[in-house]
Design an enzyme around this catalytic site. Structure first.
Site, short mmCIF file in Angstrom:
data_model
loop_
_atom_site.label_atom_id
_atom_site.label_comp_id
_atom_site.label_asym_id
_atom_site.label_seq_id
_atom_site.Cartn_x
_atom_site.Cartn_y
_atom_site.Cartn_z
N ARG A 1 0.83 -1.22 0.00
CA ARG A 1 0.00 0.00 0.00
C ARG A 1 0.85 1.26 0.00
O ARG A 1 0.49 2.27 -0.62
CB ARG A 1 -0.95 -0.03 1.20
CG ARG A 1 -2.07 -1.07 1.03
CD ARG A 1 -2.67 -1.44 2.37
NE ARG A 1 -3.87 -2.27 2.28
CZ ARG A 1 -3.86 -3.59 2.07
NH1 ARG A 1 -2.73 -4.24 1.87
NH2 ARG A 1 -5.00 -4.26 2.03
N GLY B 1 -1.21 -12.01 -4.88
CA GLY B 1 -2.63 -11.67 -5.04
C GLY B 1 -2.88 -10.25 -4.58
O GLY B 1 -3.65 -9.50 -5.22
N ARG C 1 -5.70 -18.19 -9.35
CA ARG C 1 -6.55 -17.56 -8.32
C ARG C 1 -7.64 -16.69 -8.96
O ARG C 1 -7.45 -16.11 -10.02
CB ARG C 1 -5.67 -16.75 -7.36
CG ARG C 1 -4.68 -17.65 -6.64
CD ARG C 1 -3.80 -16.91 -5.70
NE ARG C 1 -4.53 -16.33 -4.58
CZ ARG C 1 -3.99 -15.55 -3.66
NH1 ARG C 1 -2.70 -15.23 -3.75
NH2 ARG C 1 -4.71 -15.08 -2.68
N SER D 1 -12.82 -9.82 2.32
CA SER D 1 -11.54 -9.67 1.62
C SER D 1 -11.07 -8.22 1.62
O SER D 1 -11.69 -7.35 1.02
CB SER D 1 -11.67 -10.15 0.17
OG SER D 1 -10.52 -9.75 -0.55
N GLN E 1 -8.46 -7.31 0.15
CA GLN E 1 -7.97 -7.02 -1.20
C GLN E 1 -9.09 -6.46 -2.07
O GLN E 1 -8.88 -5.48 -2.81
CB GLN E 1 -7.39 -8.28 -1.83
CG GLN E 1 -6.11 -8.74 -1.14
CD GLN E 1 -5.56 -10.04 -1.69
OE1 GLN E 1 -6.14 -10.62 -2.63
NE2 GLN E 1 -4.48 -10.52 -1.12
N ASP F 1 -4.20 -15.30 7.42
CA ASP F 1 -2.93 -15.83 6.92
C ASP F 1 -2.21 -16.71 7.94
O ASP F 1 -1.17 -17.29 7.62
CB ASP F 1 -2.02 -14.68 6.50
CG ASP F 1 -2.54 -13.97 5.25
OD1 ASP F 1 -3.31 -14.59 4.49
OD2 ASP F 1 -2.18 -12.79 5.05
N ARG G 1 -5.12 -23.79 1.07
CA ARG G 1 -4.36 -24.00 2.32
C ARG G 1 -5.00 -25.04 3.23
O ARG G 1 -4.30 -25.63 4.06
CB ARG G 1 -4.16 -22.67 3.05
CG ARG G 1 -3.13 -21.80 2.35
CD ARG G 1 -2.88 -20.48 3.04
NE ARG G 1 -1.73 -19.82 2.42
CZ ARG G 1 -1.45 -18.53 2.55
NH1 ARG G 1 -2.23 -17.74 3.26
NH2 ARG G 1 -0.38 -18.03 1.96
C1 S3P Z 1 -4.26 -9.00 2.22
C2 S3P Z 1 -5.52 -9.50 2.39
C3 S3P Z 1 -5.80 -10.93 2.60
C4 S3P Z 1 -4.53 -11.70 2.98
C5 S3P Z 1 -3.37 -11.32 2.12
C6 S3P Z 1 -3.06 -9.84 2.28
C7 S3P Z 1 -4.10 -7.56 2.00
O1 S3P Z 1 -6.32 -11.47 1.40
O2 S3P Z 1 -4.75 -13.09 2.88
O3 S3P Z 1 -2.20 -12.06 2.47
O4 S3P Z 1 -2.96 -7.04 2.12
O5 S3P Z 1 -5.12 -6.89 1.73
P1 S3P Z 1 -7.90 -11.39 1.05
O6 S3P Z 1 -8.24 -9.99 0.89
O7 S3P Z 1 -8.02 -12.16 -0.23
O8 S3P Z 1 -8.58 -12.06 2.19
#
Ligand code: S3P
Length: 449
Positions: free
Chosen positions: A33, A101, A129, A174, A176, A326, A357
């Site tokens: 970020r 991801g 993914r 999520s 993300q 995680d 996982r």
């Molecule tokens: C993350 C969000 C999580 C996490 C990843 C880092 C992030 O994923 O598993 O390692 O930095 O926003 P998801 O948003 O897919 O849950």
């Protein structure tokens, strides 16, 4: 080399007590970020403590490809000259996000409201993914994505030339997806609203505010309504990245696994949206003290002192899952050394991480002589007590750094050595893992035996 080159088998053996100080790297989520918001700000952002793992280095390259000037000034010290909100240039080649991801989803969000086209790809893990969870809401802004079946990478995204603001309720827990929508909202006029049913990590919200965006959060129990006013001028910042609780989890759990251990893990970010593992470990009977609590880089931080402790299996409530998503792999490894079952519910998001996982942990634990029960949304590990874990297997890391590190931690306390078929993915998030565990006295070796 995160599984792109020659596999790196690694073996962990029963170890003497782990002792010393474990300085884990900067937070991966915060590091991504910091680079992305730095690239969208006006002026020079200075970052210290940046994680120099492959995932974050791939994001740095992507920011350069989109027109920002990103430079390494020293170990963990980076500068980013941003292009301003909406200022990304069209990259002249494919953007390869490697194993990450977080990288690809956040970058897609950040460019989705600029009138440019970019093609994204990644390694064999990332190409499996789901991306539809991000490209669907980005389409509401006016962006167009064309990927492989199921929206998988490689994928080409054309950002909206005339973006409209969006109100979006995130269907899966999520950070993300939430962050991709917020970053897209930066260059849409008016207010973009993201609703989450369960709180997920809030680094994007905190950092957006820190860079000067207008953002409000209304909380109603676990539900959060986040409102961002678009087209702010983001102002360059000086940022100190706290150390990553998700990386700290490995030396913390290793110290709890290996009898007689005492390890200090300093400067760990303890943001409540990330700290679920520590709550769970305390419930299991772990001896962890949180010393010198303070704030660093806008995040709560403490030094963790961990002493080996007898552990009891627990039920992890589903509402805690997002705050430790995680950490389930290493918790599953640790749970093998507890007395009784540890039940983890509400964990189906684990199936779409760097690997499935739940499956990777279940198969590896079984190979190490541990009984597990697995459902779509649940994993139970039947602990065999501190001296009862047989080990003596080779387990597959499936291009997943956290699976590799979890089984290496397990091997430090198992009766027979545990070999991981490929430890190279560890470089994505924790390049110094082998040296750090070795420095504490953990018996890791790069061997085929
Ligand atoms: C993350 C969000 C999580 C996490 C990843 C880092 C992030 O994923 O598993 O390692 O930095 O926003 P998801 O948003 O897919 O849950």
């Amino acid at each position: 080399m995160s599984g792109h080159g020659t596999p790196l088998p690694m073996t962990a053996r029963k170890s003497p007590p782990l002792k010393g100080v474990a300085e884990v790297p900067g937070d991966k989520s915060v590091s991504h970020r910091a680079l992305i918001l730095g690239a969208l700000a006006v002026g020079e952002t200075r970052v210290t403590g940046l994680l120099e793992g492959e995932d974050v280095l791939d994001t740095a390259k992507a920011m350069r490809a989109l027109g920002a000037d990103v430079a390494r000034q020293g170990p963990g010290e980076w500068s980013v000259h941003g292009v301003g909100t909406g200022g990304f240039a069209e990259p002249d080649n494919v953007i390869d996000c490697g194993n990450s991801g977080t990288g690809v989803r956040l970058i897609m969000g950040a460019m989705a409201t600029s009138p440019i086209t970019a093609t994204f790809t990644g390694d064999a893990s990332l190409r499996k993914r789901p991306m539809g969870r991000v490209t669907d809401p980005l389409a509401l802004f006016g962006a167009e994505a064309r990927g492989r079946k199921g929206g998988r990478l490689p994928l080409t995204l054309t950002g909206a030339a005339d973006p409209v603001p969006v109100t979006y309720e995130v269907p899966v827990p999520s950070a993300q997806v939430k962050s991709a929508v917020l970053l897209a909202g930066l260059n849409a006029p008016g207010q973009t609203v993201v609703i989450e049913r369960e709180a997920t990590r809030d680094h994007t919200e905190r950092m957006l505010r820190g860079f000067g965006a207008e953002l409000s959060v209304e909380e109603d129990g676990p539900r959060r309504v986040i409102t961002l006013t678009g087209q702010p001028e983001l102002v360059a910042q000086t940022l100190a990245v706290p150390r990553d609780p998700s990386s700290a989890a490995f030396p913390v759990c290793a110290a709890l696994i290996v009898p007689g251990s005492e390890v200090l893990v300093p400067g760990i970010g303890l943001n409540a949206t990330r700290a679920g593992l520590f709550t769970t470990l305390l419930e299991m009977g772990a001896d962890i003290t949180f010393e010198n609590r303070r704030e660093e880089g806008g995040e709560p931080v403490a030094d963790l002192r961990v002493r080996h402790s007898p552990l009891t299996g627990v039920e992890v409530p589903p509402e805690r899952a997002a705050s430790m998503i995680d950490e389930f792999p290493v918790l599953s490894a640790l749970a093998a050394f507890a007395e009784g079952p540890t039940v983890m519910r509400g964990v189906k998001e684990l199936r779409v991480k760097e690997s499935d996982r739940i499956d990777a942990m279940a198969r590896g634990l079984e190979a190490c002589g541990i009984t597990v029960e697995e459902e779509e949304d649940m994993l139970t590990v039947h602990g065999r007590g501190p001296d009862g874990v047989p080990g003596g297997a080779t387990v597959a890391s499936h291009l997943d750094h956290r699976i590799a590190m979890s089984f290496l931690c397990l091997g430090l306390g198992a009766q027979s050595p545990v070999r991981v078929d490929d430890a190279s993915p560890i470089a994505t998030s924790f390049p110094a893992f082998e040296a750090l565990i070795g420095g504490l006295g953990g018996a890791l070796s790069r061997s085929n035996s």
